[in-house]
Write a protein that holds these residues in place. Structure first.
Motif, PDB file in Angstrom:
ATOM      1  N   MET A 196     -16.756  -1.562  -3.917  1.00 13.02           N
ATOM      2  CA  MET A 196     -17.783  -0.485  -3.767  1.00 13.02           C
ATOM      3  C   MET A 196     -18.738  -0.857  -2.804  1.00 13.02           C
ATOM      4  SD  MET A 196     -19.793   1.441  -6.837  1.00 13.02           S
ATOM      5  CE  MET A 196     -18.363   1.364  -7.916  1.00 13.02           C
ATOM      6  N   LYS A 198     -18.238  -3.084  -0.276  1.00 11.71           N
ATOM      7  CA  LYS A 198     -17.644  -2.923   0.977  1.00 11.71           C
ATOM      8  C   LYS A 198     -17.381  -1.805   1.569  1.00 11.71           C
ATOM      9  CE  LYS A 198     -14.209  -6.823  -0.124  1.00 11.71           C
ATOM     10  NZ  LYS A 198     -12.840  -6.943  -0.322  1.00 11.71           N
ATOM     11  N   ALA A 199     -17.054  -0.768   0.592  1.00 14.39           N
ATOM     12  CA  ALA A 199     -17.030   0.685   1.117  1.00 14.39           C
ATOM     13  C   ALA A 199     -18.323   1.008   1.668  1.00 14.39           C
ATOM     14  CB  ALA A 199     -16.757   1.744  -0.178  1.00 14.39           C
ATOM     15  N   ALA A 200     -19.507   0.379   0.922  1.00 12.99           N
ATOM     16  CA  ALA A 200     -20.766   1.118   1.672  1.00 12.99           C
ATOM     17  C   ALA A 200     -21.044   0.471   2.742  1.00 12.99           C
ATOM     18  CB  ALA A 200     -21.884   0.725   0.449  1.00 12.99           C
ATOM     19  N   GLN A 201     -20.779  -0.958   2.994  1.00  9.84           N
ATOM     20  CA  GLN A 201     -20.602  -1.635   4.252  1.00  9.84           C
ATOM     21  C   GLN A 201     -20.210  -0.733   5.555  1.00  9.84           C
ATOM     22  OE1 GLN A 201     -19.426  -5.592   3.609  1.00  9.84           O
ATOM     23  NE2 GLN A 201     -21.206  -6.413   3.018  1.00  9.84           N
ATOM     24  N   ILE A 202     -19.006  -0.317   5.061  1.00 12.48           N
ATOM     25  CA  ILE A 202     -18.201   0.364   6.136  1.00 12.48           C
ATOM     26  C   ILE A 202     -18.976   1.743   6.345  1.00 12.48           C
ATOM     27  CG2 ILE A 202     -15.912   1.531   6.859  1.00 12.48           C
ATOM     28  CD1 ILE A 202     -14.392  -0.854   5.445  1.00 12.48           C
ATOM     29  N   ASP A 203     -19.412   2.349   5.211  1.00 15.29           N
ATOM     30  CA  ASP A 203     -20.015   3.629   5.738  1.00 15.29           C
ATOM     31  C   ASP A 203     -21.433   3.492   6.378  1.00 15.29           C
ATOM     32  OD1 ASP A 203     -18.509   5.706   4.587  1.00 15.29           O
ATOM     33  OD2 ASP A 203     -19.172   5.701   2.776  1.00 15.29           O
ATOM     34  N   GLY A 204     -21.644   2.064   6.503  1.00 18.37           N
ATOM     35  CA  GLY A 204     -22.867   1.860   7.483  1.00 18.37           C
ATOM     36  C   GLY A 204     -24.116   1.906   6.697  1.00 18.37           C
ATOM     37  N   ALA A 205     -23.975   1.451   5.640  1.00 24.34           N
ATOM     38  CA  ALA A 205     -25.512   1.516   4.737  1.00 24.34           C
ATOM     39  C   ALA A 205     -26.029  -0.059   5.068  1.00 24.34           C
ATOM     40  CB  ALA A 205     -25.125   1.643   3.290  1.00 24.34           C
ATOM     41  N   LYS A 209     -30.198  -0.558   1.456  1.00 23.57           N
ATOM     42  CA  LYS A 209     -29.936   0.934   0.853  1.00 23.57           C
ATOM     43  C   LYS A 209     -28.727   0.870  -0.060  1.00 23.57           C
ATOM     44  CE  LYS A 209     -31.452   4.510   3.989  1.00 23.57           C
ATOM     45  NZ  LYS A 209     -31.169   5.028   5.432  1.00 23.57           N
TER      46      LYS A 209
ATOM     47  N   LEU B  52     -14.642  -7.065   6.922  1.00 23.81           N
ATOM     48  CA  LEU B  52     -15.017  -7.400   5.456  1.00 23.81           C
ATOM     49  C   LEU B  52     -14.778  -9.009   5.367  1.00 23.81           C
ATOM     50  CD1 LEU B  52     -13.902  -4.527   3.595  1.00 23.81           C
ATOM     51  CD2 LEU B  52     -16.129  -5.048   4.499  1.00 23.81           C
ATOM     52  N   ALA B  73     -19.576  -1.321  10.044  1.00 25.92           N
ATOM     53  CA  ALA B  73     -20.117  -0.043  10.422  1.00 25.92           C
ATOM     54  C   ALA B  73     -19.998   0.339  11.801  1.00 25.92           C
ATOM     55  CB  ALA B  73     -21.527   0.183   9.914  1.00 25.92           C
ATOM     56  N   PHE B  81      -9.833   2.378  -0.495  1.00 25.74           N
ATOM     57  CA  PHE B  81      -9.558   1.374  -1.262  1.00 25.74           C
ATOM     58  C   PHE B  81      -8.709   1.429  -2.472  1.00 25.74           C
ATOM     59  CE2 PHE B  81     -13.546   0.533   0.651  1.00 25.74           C
ATOM     60  CZ  PHE B  81     -13.630  -0.964   1.130  1.00 25.74           C
ATOM     61  N   ALA B  85     -13.238   3.032  -5.284  1.00 25.48           N
ATOM     62  CA  ALA B  85     -14.503   2.612  -4.665  1.00 25.48           C
ATOM     63  C   ALA B  85     -15.666   3.609  -4.403  1.00 25.48           C
ATOM     64  CB  ALA B  85     -14.659   1.565  -3.458  1.00 25.48           C
ATOM     65  N   TYR B  87     -18.860   6.063  -5.345  1.00 23.09           N
ATOM     66  CA  TYR B  87     -20.103   5.601  -5.798  1.00 23.09           C
ATOM     67  C   TYR B  87     -20.547   6.553  -7.025  1.00 23.09           C
ATOM     68  CZ  TYR B  87     -20.183   4.494  -0.703  1.00 23.09           C
ATOM     69  OH  TYR B  87     -19.852   3.851   0.240  1.00 23.09           O
ATOM     70  N   GLY B  99     -21.395   8.165   4.508  1.00 29.12           N
ATOM     71  CA  GLY B  99     -21.342   7.724   5.794  1.00 29.12           C
ATOM     72  C   GLY B  99     -22.156   8.461   6.835  1.00 29.12           C
ATOM     73  N   MET B 102     -25.800   7.839   6.560  1.00 25.65           N
ATOM     74  CA  MET B 102     -26.103   6.339   6.905  1.00 25.65           C
ATOM     75  C   MET B 102     -26.330   6.488   8.450  1.00 25.65           C
ATOM     76  SD  MET B 102     -26.921   4.637   4.429  1.00 25.65           S
ATOM     77  CE  MET B 102     -27.696   5.923   3.146  1.00 25.65           C
ATOM     78  N   ARG B 103     -25.695   7.675   9.092  1.00 25.28           N
ATOM     79  CA  ARG B 103     -25.251   7.390  10.461  1.00 25.28           C
ATOM     80  C   ARG B 103     -26.411   8.458  10.988  1.00 25.28           C
ATOM     81  NH1 ARG B 103     -20.901   5.115   8.983  1.00 25.28           N
ATOM     82  NH2 ARG B 103     -19.915   3.691  10.559  1.00 25.28           N
ATOM     83  N   ARG B 150     -15.556  11.104   8.616  1.00 24.16           N
ATOM     84  CA  ARG B 150     -16.058  10.334   9.878  1.00 24.16           C
ATOM     85  C   ARG B 150     -15.467  10.556  10.950  1.00 24.16           C
ATOM     86  NH1 ARG B 150     -17.240   4.984   7.611  1.00 24.16           N
ATOM     87  NH2 ARG B 150     -16.567   4.823   9.895  1.00 24.16           N
TER      88      ARG B 150
END
Lengths: 301, 370
Positions: A196, A198-205, A209, B52, B73, B81, B85, B87, B99, B102-103, B150
């Protein structure tokens, strides 16, 4: 069949097996029933009686309760428990969460640090109180050391300042419980799915945050447990205050527990003391019963 | 210049090396499947493409740009995943839109994008639910929606179907394939399931123990395995591998295989020149089950058929086919017979070998002889 038990013997054995657990448990059950719940009922009755120095079973209605609520010291005690409880719970949770997050960054020597933070919880409140009393005592601890090191103008006398003394108790109590709360949050953080994050990192958070939006909302059950644990510790707090300030200077650090003790054993007002004790019990019950109810219901479903 | 170029990438964890120099290049619109047994490094490679995991050595180029040190990002990728994963504290719409949020995409644009993707994945009615209220298949769709919304340059899938039950897995597989065809997206997909790899990929990379075994189209990997591992890993039931000796008959190489008391000699059709050099040496030959059939269902149009009688030791009807097991070259081999074939164990029957599909391997190096 000489070795097999007769039908009657088998029945007796089965009866025995059924009754044995109950037999073994019954003494402690009876003792708890009498000494815990029995005395709760007794104390409740005393709060409605005319008891003074000794128990007096004559009915007084709400007299002791109204005397309690008209008492100046009780007002101070309630005010103090509010300040103490609020600061204690909030500081422990904020610091505990912060420490847990920092400790969760896969740092070296995590095990050793975790133990160091947890150790204060292993001390009794009396030890904590005495140690902090020495440490904060202007003539003995921090202030004296600073003066000896040459910082003559240094002054830290909250312990003997009736306006500030309650905050020294908050400091000591937070010092003791933060490590435990940190361990609770650390366990919660460890339970969060790494994918989760990792997913948030890719989402750019950004990291803060990720914590604010994704991780901390998932720690809700830990927050609830922490609040319940800390709240009942706060209401029960007695030994720490006795060791550090004895309720003083004056009545400035009196809390309901010290109030109850002094009214029962030094001011010969057992009725008022019983009323205050019942009141504390009611507050704790109001906190814990809904919590236990929701926990037990969750585990059953 | 290829679209995604994995150039001699290595990964070390302390002393251990998990990826030993991987070279893969794919074009825009390709569907690359990384397949291999667990621990082969396929997920590590995917995580390195995502950013990652750090890259110990080598170069990673996406659309001509070196992205070794670029933050996940900023790579313009999206990932689905294995555990989805999602939220848990956000609604489905919140998950899909996170996403974009965040952008700093404006709210109304975000709303439109979420609705477009939800419609595509048929999850419009779930947008206000929390992930905890969804079934496995629905969560899978939300996870894909989060990646799709995205519109990145590259999609990464990490075993996305492995948590679904068998039937749903087949359905979702079809949907992923349709999605790829419709969007023309470039995808890197990790799986240990060789059927998923065969059905989805335009390019398959077979990996083992941190090394790339073979890269090719599904057909190439299936028909032209580069070594024994690929031959055995791809295909179900797996390829029959049997011991044989190359001997010369009338100056042409044939594979002599022990068959019961006697021997069976199969003429060499493929890689004939290479196998001349293997005269009087042991090799391992590979034949797919569907290249060994009953004479009536043999492919006489394209194949070269060699018939012989063998004893059936076991019969496995699957409904669509009947697999007959027989003993040959020291191994049990699987032959795919016509459905409805009546056979019983111990019976002698005629088998037709399509020797044009036979491949041979070096028993020592396990490499293909060609």
């Amino acid at each position: 069949m000489p070795n097999s038990p007769s039908p009657q013997g088998g029945g007796a054995r089965a009866r025995m097996q059924r009754w044995l657990p109950k037999l073994v448990l019954s003494p402690s059950f009876v003792l708890i029933l009498f000494f815990v719940y029995g005395f709760i009922l007794w104390t409740t009755y005393i709060s409605f009686s005319n008891s003074g120095m000794l128990p007096d079973y004559s009915w007084a209605g709400l007299r002791q309760w109204s005397r309690l609520w008209n008492s100046w010291t009780w007002g101070i005690a309630l005010h103090n428990i509010w300040i103490f409880g609020l600061l204690y719970i909030v500081s422990c949770i904020v610091l505990g969460l912060l420490l847990a997050i920092l400790l969760d960054q896969r740092i070296r020597a995590e095990g050793a640090l975790r133990t160091i933070y947890l150790y204060p919880m292993a001390l009794s409140f009396i030890v904590t109180g005495t140690a902090w009393q020495w440490f904060l005592n202007p003539g003995l601890g921090l202030e004296k050391t600073m003066h000896e090191l040459g910082w003559q103008s240094f002054s830290f006398n909250w312990l003997i300042d009736s306006g500030m003394a309650i905050y020294t108790i908050v400091i000591a109590a937070v010092w003791q419980a933060t490590g435990f709360i940190m361990a609770m949050f650390l366990a919660g953080l460890r339970g969060i799915d790494g994918e989760m994050i990792k997913a948030a990192q890719i989402d750019g958070a950004p990291a803060w945050k990720i914590y604010l939006r994704i991780i901390i909302p998932q720690l809700r059950p830990v927050f609830l447990s922490a609040v319940v644990v800390l709240a009942h510790l706060a209401i029960k707090s007695f030994d720490l205050i006795v060791a550090m300030t004895g309720g003083g200077p004056g009545n400035s650090t009196a809390v309901p527990a010290t109030f109850m003790y002094s009214y029962a054993f030094s001011r010969n007002e057992m009725g008022i003391a019983a009323a205050s004790a019942v009141f504390m019990l009611a507050v704790i019950a109001a906190l814990i019963i809904p919590y236990l109810y929701s926990e037990l219901r969750e585990s059953r479903s | 210049m290829s679209f995604l170029h994995i150039n001699n990438i290595r990964k070390h964890f302390g002393e251990t090396t998990v990826l030993k120099g991987i070279d893969i290049a794919i074009e825009q619109g390709d569907f690359l499947v990384l397949v291999g047994p667990s621990g082969c490094g396929k997920s590590t490679l995917l995580n390195m493409i995502a950013g990652l995991d750090s890259i110990s050595d080598g170069e990673l180029l996406l659309n001509g740009r070196r992205i070794n040190e670029v933050h996940p990002a900023q790579r313009d990728i999206a990932m689905v995943f294995q555990s989805y994963a999602l939220y848990p504290s956000m609604t489905v719409a919140g998950n899909i839109g996170f996403g974009l949020e965040m952008r700093k995409v404006p709210k109304h644009e975000r709303r439109e994008a979420i609705e477009r993707v939800a419609k595509m994945l048929q999850i419009e009615n779930l947008l206000d639910r929390k992930p905890g209220q969804l079934s496995g298949g629905q969560r899978q769709r939300v996870a894909m929606g989060r990646a799709l919304v995205r519109e990145p340059q590259l999609f990464l899938f990490d075993e996305p179907l492995s948590n679904l039950d068998a039937k749903l897995r087949v359905d979702m597989r079809t949907e992923i394939k349709q999605l790829h065809q419709r969007l023309g997206a470039t995808i890197v997909y990790v799986t240990h399931d060789q059927i998923e790899a065969m059905t989805l990929a335009t390019r398959i990379a077979v990996m083992r123990a941190g090394e790339l075994q073979q890269l090719g189209t599904p057909q190439q990997v299936y028909d032209d395995p580069g070594n024994l591992f690929v031959a055995g890993f791809m295909g179900s039931p797996s390829m029959n591998l049997l011991n044989a000796r190359i001997v010369m008959v009338d100056d042409e190489p044939v594979a002599r295989i022990a068959a019961g008391e006697g021997t069976l000699e199969l003429p060499i059709v493929r890689d004939r020149e290479a196998l001349r050099g293997w005269q009087d040496r042991e090799v391992i030959i590979g034949l797919r089950p569907e290249a060994i059939t009953d004479p009536a269902s043999a492919n006489r149009q394209d194949g070269v058929i060699h018939e012989t009688s063998l004893t059936v030791s076991l019969v496995e009807p699957t409904g669509a086919d009947v697999y007959a097991v027989t003993h040959l070259g020291g191994r049990d081999i699987n032959a795919r017979m016509r459905p409805g074939t009546q056979l019983s164990p111990g019976e002698q029957t005629r088998f037709a070998f399509d020797v044009s599909r036979m491949v041979a391997f070096d028993p020592q190096s396990e490499e293909r002889i060609r």
